[in-house]
Design a protein around this motif. Structure first.
Motif, PDB file in Angstrom:
ATOM      1  N   GLU A 107      11.611  -6.764   1.078  1.00 46.13           N
ATOM      2  CA  GLU A 107      10.805  -7.187   2.228  1.00 46.13           C
ATOM      3  C   GLU A 107       9.563  -7.961   1.808  1.00 46.13           C
ATOM      4  N   GLY A 108       9.745  -8.782   0.772  1.00 42.70           N
ATOM      5  CA  GLY A 108       8.665  -9.664   0.355  1.00 42.70           C
ATOM      6  C   GLY A 108       7.605  -9.028  -0.503  1.00 42.70           C
ATOM      7  N   LYS A 109       7.833  -7.785  -0.952  1.00 42.31           N
ATOM      8  CA  LYS A 109       6.836  -7.106  -1.786  1.00 42.31           C
ATOM      9  C   LYS A 109       7.291  -7.141  -3.242  1.00 42.31           C
ATOM     10  N   TYR A 110       6.779  -8.098  -3.986  1.00 38.66           N
ATOM     11  CA  TYR A 110       7.110  -8.261  -5.410  1.00 38.66           C
ATOM     12  C   TYR A 110       8.618  -8.309  -5.645  1.00 38.66           C
ATOM     13  N   ASP A 111       9.333  -9.015  -4.767  1.00 35.29           N
ATOM     14  CA  ASP A 111      10.781  -9.089  -4.948  1.00 35.29           C
ATOM     15  C   ASP A 111      11.212 -10.477  -5.408  1.00 35.29           C
ATOM     16  N   ILE A 112      12.474 -10.559  -5.791  1.00 35.60           N
ATOM     17  CA  ILE A 112      13.012 -11.799  -6.346  1.00 35.60           C
ATOM     18  C   ILE A 112      13.284 -12.815  -5.251  1.00 35.60           C
ATOM     19  N   ALA A 113      13.803 -12.354  -4.117  1.00 34.84           N
ATOM     20  CA  ALA A 113      14.178 -13.269  -3.034  1.00 34.84           C
ATOM     21  C   ALA A 113      12.990 -14.088  -2.544  1.00 34.84           C
ATOM     22  N   SER A 114      11.842 -13.470  -2.409  1.00 42.40           N
ATOM     23  CA  SER A 114      10.656 -14.169  -1.911  1.00 42.40           C
ATOM     24  C   SER A 114       9.894 -14.894  -3.013  1.00 42.40           C
ATOM     25  N   GLY A 115      10.195 -14.559  -4.264  1.00 43.78           N
ATOM     26  CA  GLY A 115       9.461 -15.134  -5.381  1.00 43.78           C
ATOM     27  C   GLY A 115       8.169 -14.420  -5.701  1.00 43.78           C
ATOM     28  N   THR A 116       7.841 -13.382  -4.925  1.00 45.35           N
ATOM     29  CA  THR A 116       6.571 -12.693  -5.133  1.00 45.35           C
ATOM     30  C   THR A 116       6.567 -11.830  -6.390  1.00 45.35           C
ATOM     31  N   PHE A 117       7.743 -11.631  -7.006  1.00 47.96           N
ATOM     32  CA  PHE A 117       7.767 -10.916  -8.281  1.00 47.96           C
ATOM     33  C   PHE A 117       6.905 -11.639  -9.317  1.00 47.96           C
ATOM     34  N   MET A 118       6.792 -12.953  -9.172  1.00 48.63           N
ATOM     35  CA  MET A 118       5.990 -13.724 -10.108  1.00 48.63           C
ATOM     36  C   MET A 118       4.500 -13.430  -9.952  1.00 48.63           C
ATOM     37  N   ASN A 119       4.082 -13.064  -8.753  1.00 52.61           N
ATOM     38  CA  ASN A 119       2.683 -12.680  -8.553  1.00 52.61           C
ATOM     39  C   ASN A 119       2.361 -11.428  -9.352  1.00 52.61           C
ATOM     40  N   TYR A 120       3.333 -10.511  -9.394  1.00 49.42           N
ATOM     41  CA  TYR A 120       3.133  -9.286 -10.176  1.00 49.42           C
ATOM     42  C   TYR A 120       3.058  -9.599 -11.662  1.00 49.42           C
ATOM     43  N   VAL A 121       3.981 -10.437 -12.125  1.00 53.12           N
ATOM     44  CA  VAL A 121       3.983 -10.810 -13.541  1.00 53.12           C
ATOM     45  C   VAL A 121       2.646 -11.454 -13.910  1.00 53.12           C
ATOM     46  N   GLU A 122       2.167 -12.347 -13.068  1.00 48.81           N
ATOM     47  CA  GLU A 122       0.894 -13.013 -13.332  1.00 48.81           C
ATOM     48  C   GLU A 122      -0.259 -12.015 -13.395  1.00 48.81           C
ATOM     49  N   THR A 123      -0.238 -11.034 -12.518  1.00 47.52           N
ATOM     50  CA  THR A 123      -1.339 -10.060 -12.444  1.00 47.52           C
ATOM     51  C   THR A 123      -1.338  -9.101 -13.626  1.00 47.52           C
ATOM     52  N   TYR A 124      -0.160  -8.651 -14.041  1.00 47.76           N
ATOM     53  CA  TYR A 124      -0.088  -7.559 -15.014  1.00 47.76           C
ATOM     54  C   TYR A 124       0.505  -7.953 -16.367  1.00 47.76           C
ATOM     55  N   LYS A 125       0.727  -9.224 -16.609  1.00 45.00           N
ATOM     56  CA  LYS A 125       1.438  -9.636 -17.821  1.00 45.00           C
ATOM     57  C   LYS A 125       0.705  -9.294 -19.111  1.00 45.00           C
ATOM     58  N   ASP A 126      -0.570  -8.999 -19.033  1.00 42.89           N
ATOM     59  CA  ASP A 126      -1.309  -8.649 -20.241  1.00 42.89           C
ATOM     60  C   ASP A 126      -1.486  -7.142 -20.416  1.00 42.89           C
ATOM     61  N   HIS A 127      -0.882  -6.349 -19.520  1.00 39.78           N
ATOM     62  CA  HIS A 127      -1.085  -4.899 -19.627  1.00 39.78           C
ATOM     63  C   HIS A 127      -0.248  -4.319 -20.761  1.00 39.78           C
ATOM     64  N   GLU A 128      -0.865  -3.547 -21.618  1.00 39.93           N
ATOM     65  CA  GLU A 128      -0.222  -3.053 -22.832  1.00 39.93           C
ATOM     66  C   GLU A 128       0.884  -2.038 -22.578  1.00 39.93           C
ATOM     67  N   ALA A 129       0.943  -1.473 -21.376  1.00 43.98           N
ATOM     68  CA  ALA A 129       1.973  -0.465 -21.105  1.00 43.98           C
ATOM     69  C   ALA A 129       3.343  -1.082 -20.880  1.00 43.98           C
ATOM     70  N   ILE A 130       3.395  -2.366 -20.554  1.00 38.99           N
ATOM     71  CA  ILE A 130       4.655  -2.971 -20.125  1.00 38.99           C
ATOM     72  C   ILE A 130       5.478  -3.425 -21.317  1.00 38.99           C
ATOM     73  N   LEU A 131       6.696  -2.900 -21.403  1.00 40.60           N
ATOM     74  CA  LEU A 131       7.616  -3.236 -22.491  1.00 40.60           C
ATOM     75  C   LEU A 131       8.495  -4.430 -22.132  1.00 40.60           C
ATOM     76  N   MET A 132       9.113  -4.397 -20.953  1.00 44.54           N
ATOM     77  CA  MET A 132      10.022  -5.455 -20.530  1.00 44.54           C
ATOM     78  C   MET A 132       9.959  -5.624 -19.025  1.00 44.54           C
ATOM     79  N   TRP A 133      10.367  -6.805 -18.572  1.00 48.05           N
ATOM     80  CA  TRP A 133      10.579  -7.085 -17.150  1.00 48.05           C
ATOM     81  C   TRP A 133      12.076  -6.953 -16.873  1.00 48.05           C
ATOM     82  N   GLU A 134      12.426  -6.202 -15.841  1.00 47.31           N
ATOM     83  CA  GLU A 134      13.842  -5.967 -15.537  1.00 47.31           C
ATOM     84  C   GLU A 134      14.175  -6.496 -14.147  1.00 47.31           C
ATOM     85  N   LEU A 135      15.246  -7.273 -14.055  1.00 51.08           N
ATOM     86  CA  LEU A 135      15.640  -7.936 -12.814  1.00 51.08           C
ATOM     87  C   LEU A 135      16.929  -7.326 -12.277  1.00 51.08           C
TER      88      LEU A 135
END
Length: 330
Positions: A107-135
Motif C-alpha cells: 500500500e505504498g509503504k516502502y514497497d517495490i510497486a510504488s518505488g518507495t522502497f528506494m526512500n528507505y534505502v536512501e534513509t538507512y543505507k549507512d546503518h551498520e545493522a543492515i546486512l542485505m536488502w531482500e526483495l
C-alpha cells in the motif's frame, strides 16, 4: 612534478577506496564478507506480533534480543522494513545484523510497486545493522499477482536490484525464492547477488546444496527452513497435537545439515523466532491450521501449522527447539 603528485594521490585514493570496500559488506565467490571476513548467517526470521494483534510490534525487543544473544543468533530476517532508528540501533548494539525485506505491494509503504522502497534505502543505507536488502518472499509461487506471468516479477525484481545497486553499492541484494530457482529466474535476475531460498524438504535439505552448486557460483542461504511444534497426525513416532520434540528434532537435523555445507551455503535464517497467533484464527488464541504454498515438505506431518513455528512461544518461554538452536549456533 605535478603529474607525479597527482599519481601518488590517485594511488592513495584507490587504496582508501579498497580499504573501505574490504571493511564493508561484499560478496566473494560463494561467501558473504563483512569487514573482509567470511560471514556465516546464524539467523532467525523475526516478525513479532503480540497476542491479540495482527500488527508487528517491537515492545518486547529488549527481551527478544537477550534471548537471541543467548541462542547465538547473529542475524535476523524481517519481512518488512524497520522504520525506527532506535530499534535498528538496539539490534546493532546487541551485535546482530538485519536482512531487510521489501514486499511488492504494501500500500505504498516502502514497497517495490510504488518505488518507495528506494526512500528507505536512501534513509538507512549507512546503518551498520543492515546486512542485505531482500526483495520479495516466495513470489515465484504467485504468478497470479503478476498477470499470470512470473516473468513479470523477475523483471521487476532485477530492475529493483539494479536501482538499489546504483544508490547503495555497499551491501548485497538478495531475494527469498520459494525453493531452488530455475533457469528462468537465474537468467532473468543477474543483478541478484545472493539467492535466499525457502526450503522445506522434510528434515534434510542436503540435496539443495548440490543442486545449487550445479547451476550457480553465487552465494546462497536458506532464507526459511525448519519445522513447527504441532502434529496434525501421529507419524514417525511423534504424537498428534502440540509436540515440541518433533520441532526440536527436525530443526536439529536441518541445522546440522546446513552447517555441514558451509562450502556452498552462507547460512540460514530459521523460521521463526516466536509463535504467531495472528495467522490461522482468532489472534487471542493459538489455533492449529493455516496455509502456506508448497509446504507438503514440512516435518513431520506435511502440514504447516502456522501459529506454532516459534523457537519461543508468544510469552517468550523457550521451547525445546530454542535449546537446539543455542547448542548449534554457539
Amino acid at each position: 612534478m605535478y603529474k607525479r603528485i597527482w599519481g601518488i594521490g590517485l594511488v592513495l585514493f584507490m587504496l582508501a577506496c579498497q580499504s573501505q570496500h574490504q571493511e564493508g559488506i561484499a560478496v566473494s565467490g560463494r561467501d558473504i564478507l563483512v569487514e573482509g571476513k567470511k560471514y556465516w548467517i546464524k539467523g532467525i526470521c523475526y516478525h513479532p506480533v503480540p497476542q491479540g494483534s495482527v500488527q508487528r510490534s517491537f515492545d518486547s525487543l529488549d527481551m527478544d534480543l537477550k534471548l537471541m544473544t543467548e541462542a547465538g543468533i547473529n542475524t535476523i530476517r524481517v519481512y518488512e522494513p524497520i522504520d525506527d532508528l532506535a530499534v535498528l540501533d538496539a539490534i546493532h548494539e546487541a551485535g546482530i545484523m538485519i536482512i531487510i525485506g521489501f514486499g511488492y505491494d504494501q500500500e505504498g509503504k516502502y514497497d517495490i510497486a510504488s518505488g518507495t522502497f528506494m526512500n528507505y534505502v536512501e534513509t538507512y543505507k549507512d546503518h551498520e545493522a543492515i546486512l542485505m536488502w531482500e526483495l520479495g518472499n516466495e513470489y515465484n509461487y504467485h504468478p497470479n499477482w503478476f498477470e499470470g506471468d512470473i516473468g513479470n516479477w523477475y523483471r521487476v525484481l532485477n530492475n529493483a536490484a539494479d536501482a538499489i545497486h546504483k544508490l547503495d553499492n555497499t551491501r548485497p541484494v538478495t531475494t527469498a525464492h520459494g525453493e531452488l530457482p530455475n533457469d528462468q529466474a537465474l537468467i532473468a535476475c543477474p543483478s541478484i547477488d545472493v539467492w535466499g531460498m525457502n526450503v522445506y524438504r522434510w528434515d534434510d535439505p542436503e540435496t539443495v546444496f548440490e543442486q545449487w552448486k550445479a547451476v550457480s557460483d553465487k552465494p546462497m542461504y536458506l532464507s526459511e527452513a525448519g519445522g513447527d511444534s504441532y502434529m496434525t497426525i501421529s507419524k514417525d513416532g511423534y504424537d498428534k497435537g502440540v509436540n515440541q520434540k518433533a520441532q526440536a528434532d527436525a530443526n536439529a537435523k536441518i541445522l546440522e545439515t546446513v552447517f555441514n555445507n558451509q562450502d556452498i551455503c552462507a547460512g540460514v535464517t530459521l523460521f521463526s523466532f516466536t509463535d504467531g497467533w495472528w495467522k490461522a484464527g482468532n489472534p487471542l488464541t493459538q489455533d492449529p491450521g493455516g496455509w502456506a504454498p508448497n509446504s507438503s515438505g514440512v516435518p513431520y506431518d506435511g502440514t504447516p501449522n502456522e501459529e506454532y513455528w516459534g523457537i519461543v512461544d508468544i510469552e517468550r518461554n523457550k521451547k525445546l527447539a530454542f535449546e537446539v538452536v543455542k547448542r548449534i549456533y554457539n
